[in-house]
Motif scaffolding. Structure first.
Motif, PDB file in Angstrom:
ATOM      1  N   THR A   5      -5.805   0.721  -9.424  1.00  0.00           N
ATOM      2  CA  THR A   5      -6.396  -0.621  -9.301  1.00  0.00           C
ATOM      3  C   THR A   5      -5.549  -1.566  -8.466  1.00  0.00           C
ATOM      4  O   THR A   5      -6.034  -2.611  -8.041  1.00  0.00           O
ATOM      5  N   ALA A   6      -4.282  -1.241  -8.235  1.00  0.00           N
ATOM      6  CA  ALA A   6      -3.406  -2.094  -7.422  1.00  0.00           C
ATOM      7  C   ALA A   6      -2.305  -1.216  -6.842  1.00  0.00           C
ATOM      8  O   ALA A   6      -2.074  -0.089  -7.294  1.00  0.00           O
ATOM      9  N   ILE A   7      -1.624  -1.758  -5.828  1.00  0.00           N
ATOM     10  CA  ILE A   7      -0.615  -0.974  -5.121  1.00  0.00           C
ATOM     11  C   ILE A   7       0.545  -1.869  -4.713  1.00  0.00           C
ATOM     12  O   ILE A   7       0.384  -3.091  -4.560  1.00  0.00           O
TER      13      ILE A   7
ATOM     14  N   ALA B 187      12.360   5.085  -1.081  1.00  0.00           N
ATOM     15  CA  ALA B 187      10.971   4.621  -1.050  1.00  0.00           C
ATOM     16  C   ALA B 187      10.281   4.835  -2.387  1.00  0.00           C
ATOM     17  O   ALA B 187      10.441   5.867  -3.034  1.00  0.00           O
ATOM     18  N   VAL B 188       9.481   3.828  -2.774  1.00  0.00           N
ATOM     19  CA  VAL B 188       8.653   3.938  -3.971  1.00  0.00           C
ATOM     20  C   VAL B 188       7.285   3.324  -3.666  1.00  0.00           C
ATOM     21  O   VAL B 188       7.198   2.203  -3.175  1.00  0.00           O
ATOM     22  N   ALA B 189       6.238   4.080  -3.938  1.00  0.00           N
ATOM     23  CA  ALA B 189       4.869   3.555  -3.912  1.00  0.00           C
ATOM     24  C   ALA B 189       4.364   3.581  -5.349  1.00  0.00           C
ATOM     25  O   ALA B 189       4.345   4.635  -5.976  1.00  0.00           O
ATOM     26  N   VAL B 190       3.997   2.428  -5.872  1.00  0.00           N
ATOM     27  CA  VAL B 190       3.507   2.364  -7.268  1.00  0.00           C
ATOM     28  C   VAL B 190       2.029   2.053  -7.264  1.00  0.00           C
ATOM     29  O   VAL B 190       1.514   1.348  -6.385  1.00  0.00           O
ATOM     30  N   PHE B 191       1.352   2.562  -8.253  1.00  0.00           N
ATOM     31  CA  PHE B 191      -0.096   2.396  -8.393  1.00  0.00           C
ATOM     32  C   PHE B 191      -0.403   1.961  -9.816  1.00  0.00           C
ATOM     33  O   PHE B 191      -0.127   2.698 -10.769  1.00  0.00           O
TER      34      PHE B 191
ATOM     35  N   ALA C  24      -1.996  11.309  -6.057  1.00  0.00           N
ATOM     36  CA  ALA C  24      -1.624  10.004  -6.592  1.00  0.00           C
ATOM     37  C   ALA C  24      -2.117   8.877  -5.684  1.00  0.00           C
ATOM     38  O   ALA C  24      -2.591   7.844  -6.161  1.00  0.00           O
ATOM     39  N   MET C  25      -2.049   9.087  -4.369  1.00  0.00           N
ATOM     40  CA  MET C  25      -2.504   8.059  -3.437  1.00  0.00           C
ATOM     41  C   MET C  25      -4.017   7.889  -3.463  1.00  0.00           C
ATOM     42  O   MET C  25      -4.531   6.782  -3.269  1.00  0.00           O
ATOM     43  N   LEU C  26      -4.742   8.983  -3.716  1.00  0.00           N
ATOM     44  CA  LEU C  26      -6.203   8.949  -3.678  1.00  0.00           C
ATOM     45  C   LEU C  26      -6.839   8.822  -5.061  1.00  0.00           C
ATOM     46  O   LEU C  26      -8.059   8.871  -5.178  1.00  0.00           O
ATOM     47  N   ARG C  27      -6.026   8.606  -6.076  1.00  0.00           N
ATOM     48  CA  ARG C  27      -6.541   8.565  -7.443  1.00  0.00           C
ATOM     49  C   ARG C  27      -7.582   7.452  -7.610  1.00  0.00           C
ATOM     50  O   ARG C  27      -7.379   6.309  -7.234  1.00  0.00           O
TER      51      ARG C  27
ATOM     52  N   GLY D 168       1.648   2.432 -17.557  1.00  0.00           N
ATOM     53  CA  GLY D 168       0.503   1.903 -16.813  1.00  0.00           C
ATOM     54  C   GLY D 168       0.630   2.062 -15.316  1.00  0.00           C
ATOM     55  O   GLY D 168      -0.285   1.700 -14.573  1.00  0.00           O
ATOM     56  N   PHE D 169       1.773   2.606 -14.866  1.00  0.00           N
ATOM     57  CA  PHE D 169       1.979   2.797 -13.429  1.00  0.00           C
ATOM     58  C   PHE D 169       2.170   4.280 -13.116  1.00  0.00           C
ATOM     59  O   PHE D 169       2.820   5.017 -13.856  1.00  0.00           O
ATOM     60  N   GLY D 170       1.588   4.704 -11.993  1.00  0.00           N
ATOM     61  CA  GLY D 170       1.927   5.980 -11.393  1.00  0.00           C
ATOM     62  C   GLY D 170       2.771   5.685 -10.173  1.00  0.00           C
ATOM     63  O   GLY D 170       2.749   4.568  -9.646  1.00  0.00           O
ATOM     64  N   GLU D 171       3.517   6.657  -9.704  1.00  0.00           N
ATOM     65  CA  GLU D 171       4.390   6.362  -8.569  1.00  0.00           C
ATOM     66  C   GLU D 171       4.673   7.607  -7.747  1.00  0.00           C
ATOM     67  O   GLU D 171       4.643   8.731  -8.236  1.00  0.00           O
ATOM     68  N   ASN D 172       4.934   7.376  -6.460  1.00  0.00           N
ATOM     69  CA  ASN D 172       5.510   8.365  -5.563  1.00  0.00           C
ATOM     70  C   ASN D 172       6.891   7.855  -5.171  1.00  0.00           C
ATOM     71  O   ASN D 172       7.037   6.662  -4.876  1.00  0.00           O
ATOM     72  N   ILE D 173       7.891   8.722  -5.179  1.00  0.00           N
ATOM     73  CA  ILE D 173       9.216   8.308  -4.763  1.00  0.00           C
ATOM     74  C   ILE D 173       9.715   9.238  -3.673  1.00  0.00           C
ATOM     75  O   ILE D 173       9.194  10.340  -3.484  1.00  0.00           O
ATOM     76  N   GLY D 174      10.741   8.791  -2.955  1.00  0.00           N
ATOM     77  CA  GLY D 174      11.317   9.622  -1.911  1.00  0.00           C
ATOM     78  C   GLY D 174      12.576   8.997  -1.366  1.00  0.00           C
ATOM     79  O   GLY D 174      12.799   7.793  -1.498  1.00  0.00           O
ATOM     80  N   GLY D 175      13.400   9.817  -0.759  1.00  0.00           N
ATOM     81  CA  GLY D 175      14.621   9.337  -0.128  1.00  0.00           C
ATOM     82  C   GLY D 175      14.877  10.086   1.152  1.00  0.00           C
ATOM     83  O   GLY D 175      14.520  11.263   1.285  1.00  0.00           O
TER      84      GLY D 175
END
Length: 382
Positions: free
Chosen positions: A359-361, A374-378, A352-355, A325-332
């Protein structure tokens, strides 16, 4: 007789001279078009300049000629170029034009055609999917670009319930029937093969998973949470920047206490950089707003997922631990890395950021040994 011949010759000379003078005057009062139809490919520059359409090179004729649209067509002619209003080029179609010179109109047509096939973007020759993955949509793996609207279709007899390699034909077709076709392979692997092979991510970062994998990941999360709650002597001390003053006052006490209670444990300074993560959330939401998407709320569920994943990618920088149920961007990267810009410049991370389905971040920046993880989850609604 001789006088009569002289008279006839003189008369002919006068007539010829008169005709020459007339033709010269007529020529000077006329312009000549290069052709009656000018054809352009969609996207090409269409000049709004008299000299482009005239054979005549006479500067005076050119300066005294005006190019016009028949029927007062609503087009943009700035920068001496004909474009559709609010567009970078002139749309497909036929446009009736004329050049006016000495009160005479010289008509011609401008025809814009689209004969160029679409182009695939970062085409995937092979797609690896887990056996029995649910809600698989092959179209999420492909994207094409074209100046006209287009559709992508996929022909394949692959069976998600059976492991193996299957052939696929990927087609991109625009509204003017220009088609590009490419071959690809769909590889269906078993759940056990996931130990050695990663499945292919969709362009928006989605990973299609089987029910077995989803259930396994849920149990793993529950086990990790239980282990974390029961661990009274953690090996990593977490410092929240929002309470740095208290942490700095108590750090020496905590270190000495931990060392005396368990000599084998290792205390490492590690920090959740909430100041940076909140800044990235604001940038992503502003970016979404500027691109016509909704602003996303930060939820406790999403934040817990982001914090967990940011800590996990220190030792396992893959998407394997992402929850269903989550999408994500990761980075280091080193301290100060601009993850938002890096994600924006990457095609799949930007999507992924503009999807639209987000519904939440939540964003989490985990600072460990002078590195940021770093992780951004959607949270997604699909």
């Amino acid at each position: 007789m001789k006088k009569r011949n002289i008279l006839i010759i003189s008369s002919l000379i006068v007539v010829l001279v008169s005709i020459g003078i007339y033709l010269f005057i007529q020529h000077t009062n006329k312009i000549t078009l290069k052709e009656s139809n000018f054809i352009f490919e969609l996207g090409d520059k269409v000049p709004f300049e008299v000299e482009y359409y005239l054979k005549d090179k006479d500067k005076e004729k050119i300066s005294n000629s005006k190019i016009r649209f028949e029927n007062d067509a609503m087009l943009d002619t700035s920068n001496n170029e004909i474009k559709t209003i609010d567009s970078k080029f002139l749309d497909v179609g036929k446009y009736k034009m004329y050049i006016e010179y000495n009160d005479t109109k010289y008509y011609f047509n401008i025809k814009v055609k689209d004969t160029t096939a679409p182009n695939f973007i970062d085409f995937m020759d092979e797609i690896i999917i887990e056996q029995n993955a649910v809600n698989v949509d092959l179209l999420k793996y492909y994207e094409a670009s074209d100046l006209s609207s287009l559709t992508i279709s996929i022909e394949s007899d692959y069976d998600i319930e059976k492991t193996g390699e299957y052939k696929a034909i990927i087609k991109a077709k625009d509204v003017y029937d220009n088609i590009v076709t490419k071959d690809a392979t769909i590889k269906v692997i078993s759940y056990d093969d996931l130990k050695n092979t990663e499945v292919t991510k969709c362009l928006d970062g989605t990973i299609f998973k089987s029910e077995k994998r989803i259930e396994s990941e849920k149990k793993k999360i529950e086990t990790n949470q239980s282990s974390s709650n029961n661990n009274t002597t953690p090996k990593i001390e977490i410092v929240d920047n929002s309470n740095n003053s208290n942490n700095s006052n108590n750090e020496s006490n905590n270190n000495s206490s931990s060392s005396s209670s368990n000599n084998a444990s290792t205390i490492v300074n590690a920090t959740y950089r909430t100041d940076i993560s909140n800044e990235i959330v604001n940038k992503i939401n502003e970016y979404r707003k500027n691109n016509g998407q909704t602003v996303l709320p930060i939820t406790s569920e999403a934040q817990a997922e982001a914090d967990r994943r940011a800590k996990e990618i220190v030792t396992n920088p893959t998407h394997e631990g992402s929850s269903y149920g989550f999408g994500e961007n990761i980075g280091g990267g080193g301290i100060g890395t601009d993850f938002f810009t890096l994600w924006k410049e990457s095609f799949s991370h930007n999507n992924a950021m503009l999807r639209e389905q987000n519904t939440a971040i939540a964003v989490s920046i985990y600072q460990y040994n002078n590195q940021w993880y770093a992780v951004a989850v959607f949270r997604m609604n699909y």
